[in-house]
Design an enzyme around this catalytic site. Structure first.
Site, PDB file in Angstrom:
ATOM      1  N   GLN A 139       0.625  -1.228  -0.068  1.00  0.00           N
ATOM      2  CA  GLN A 139       0.064  -0.031   0.100  1.00  0.00           C
ATOM      3  C   GLN A 139       0.879   1.374   0.013  1.00  0.00           C
ATOM      4  OE1 GLN A 139      -1.167   0.671   4.424  1.00  0.00           O
ATOM      5  NE2 GLN A 139      -1.698  -1.415   4.053  1.00  0.00           N
ATOM      6  N   GLU A 166       3.593   7.398   8.318  1.00  0.00           N
ATOM      7  CA  GLU A 166       3.694   6.320   9.587  1.00  0.00           C
ATOM      8  C   GLU A 166       5.187   6.292   9.880  1.00  0.00           C
ATOM      9  OE1 GLU A 166       0.133   3.604   8.358  1.00  0.00           O
ATOM     10  OE2 GLU A 166       1.922   3.259   7.226  1.00  0.00           O
ATOM     11  N   HIS A 305       4.709   0.291   0.711  1.00  0.00           N
ATOM     12  CA  HIS A 305       5.365  -0.396   1.817  1.00  0.00           C
ATOM     13  C   HIS A 305       4.431  -1.779   1.972  1.00  0.00           C
ATOM     14  CE1 HIS A 305       2.727   2.549   3.378  1.00  0.00           C
ATOM     15  NE2 HIS A 305       2.573   1.847   4.246  1.00  0.00           N
TER      16      HIS A 305
END
Length: 452
Positions: A139, A166, A305
């Site tokens: 994603q 993130e 990732h």
């Protein structure tokens, strides 16, 4: 990471009843506590580690003596924050609000003045622990500009208008895919894995080879062409080629041959988890990272990732926007993904995100990514230290005790707060907290905040 909804549990805080925090203590209503323990939600997604193999389950069991860990159930994520699907409960009877989200809405000054103004009176991050057994989807997350556009166009798939950077910090050995490999590595796989080359096609492969002697823009364009060819392959053809590759690798393994040069064991593992899924071939495009405890990777906007296996602490901006490419039964938005990705190849070592040592605290390291939404601090305090002062910062923060047993006190608190492994503490802006070790064991603590 985004994940399917399943069941939730609550991780409670050790010793709260004994400490009198839930015992209806008479307190001056004007002295609103700014530091208090939380009970946080555990998400039992299917990809999580099972039972006591899960770090999430270990923290839950340690923090709550009444918790019963089921060995046949997954314990995937511990959510620490104000997300509507996992708003932390407050464990302090002096506070009328039941959840952290409700309390912050009525006590916005606790965020710190800059955070309050910048993020419209809301906590800007969600803090988590993840225990991954089965790979999560490949994603990427949109930047703010694209998030706003996608949210307008398809709110059923993109539920908010925020970006979702993130940061993942390994608690155990943690494996993930992150960013595009150097082009030379991808070309090597195209030579060694004919099934992969078949899906990419001769023209795109030639374009990628030729891009080595051109500028970075030509290389990015060639990489985009190759990746798009893969993702736009017909399902039937993908399944055929994947089955051929799985059969070939399985025969090599059975013959005792080393298949490391084509990531053979990982390919078999992903195919077993997601049979026939196009995402299995993404391992030949993306860097494979194996993080040791304390090592981190930062996933900025548009970086492809996937988390593959292991336990980590994660901090992210508050958003549910995820554009998926594979290793998932969920909605895959191939046109958006191919258009948005950052096609900048880099060696895997460049994807590691190094922390910085604090100048003020010898036990503190900072993971400070280039986004305003969050910073994570890691505190490793030796058991020989009897007291440890948690630095005051101009931001609300959430503190997680991974290892250790302490009591927490503040200059304004009437009672100490017992805190042990799995315990979670909310700390208002500019509040000092003193931790006293009650057992002479090393402390491992993570703290999320917003340092504007």
């Amino acid at each position: 990471m985004a994940a399917q909804r399943d069941k939730t549990l609550s991780s409670s805080f050790p010793g709260t009843i004994e400490s009198g925090l839930r015992g209806g203590v008479d307190v001056d209503p004007l002295s609103v506590p700014q530091v208090f323990p939380l009970s946080c939600v555990v998400q039992q997604y299917a990809w999580g580690k099972m039972g006591s193999n899960s770090e999430v389950a270990r923290l839950l069991a340690s923090s709550d003596p009444l918790a019963r860990i089921s060995e046949d159930k997954p314990y995937a994520e511990l959510w620490m924050g104000t997300h509507p699907r996992g708003d932390a409960k407050i464990l302090d009877n002096r506070i009328p609000q039941k959840t952290l989200g409700e309390w912050i809405a009525e006590n916005q000054n606790c965020l710190g003045s800059k955070v309050k103004d910048t993020f419209n009176g809301k906590l800007p991050f969600l803090f988590k622990v993840l225990s991954v057994e089965t790979a999560l989807s490949i994603q990427a997350h949109p930047n703010k500009e694209l998030a706003e556009k996608l949210h307008l166009q398809a709110p059923q798939h993109y539920p908010d208008a925020n970006h979702k950077p993130e940061l993942a910090i390994a608690l155990t050995t943690f494996q993930g895919l992150c960013g595009f490999r150097p082009v030379e590595e991808i070309l090597t796989f195209l030579t060694k894995v004919p099934e992969f080359q078949f899906l990419i096609g001769d023209n795109a492969t030639t374009q990628l080879k030729q891009s080595l002697s051109h500028d970075s823009q030509a290389m990015a364009s060639a990489l985009q062409s190759c990746f798009s060819h893969l993702l736009r392959s017909e399902k039937k053809v993908v399944v055929e080629q994947l089955n051929l590759l799985v059969k070939r690798i399985s025969q090599q393994v059975a013959a005792g041959n080393n298949v490391e040069d084509i990531c053979g064991e990982l390919l078999l593992q992903l195919h077993q988890q997601y049979p026939g899924d196009i995402g299995c071939f993404a391992i030949y495009f993306l860097n494979l990272l194996t993080l040791k405890p304390g090592e981190a990777m930062f996933l900025e906007a548009n970086v492809p990732h996937a988390y593959l296996k292991g336990d980590c602490v994660e901090c992210m901006a508050c958003s549910d926007n995820t554009v998926r490419a594979g290793l998932t039964p969920k909605f895959i938005d191939v046109p958006t993904l191919c258009e948005m990705l950052s096609y900048t190849p880099s060696p895997s070592k460049d994807r590691l995100f190094p922390p910085k040592w604090s100048q003020e605290d010898p036990y503190l390291t900072l993971y400070d990514p280039p986004v305003p939404d969050f910073t994570v601090m890691k505190m490793e305090v030796p058991g020989s230290v009897t007291e440890y002062k948690v630095l005051a910062v101009d931001s609300a923060s959430i503190l997680l005790m991974v290892h250790g047993t302490v009591t927490a006190s503040t200059p304004t608190a009437q009672a100490v707060i017992p805190l042990q492994s799995g315990g979670v503490l909310f700390i208002g802006a500019n509040e000092c907290v003193l931790l006293k070790l009650t057992v002479p064991e090393d402390l491992l603590i993570f703290r999320a905040c917003c340092l504007l």
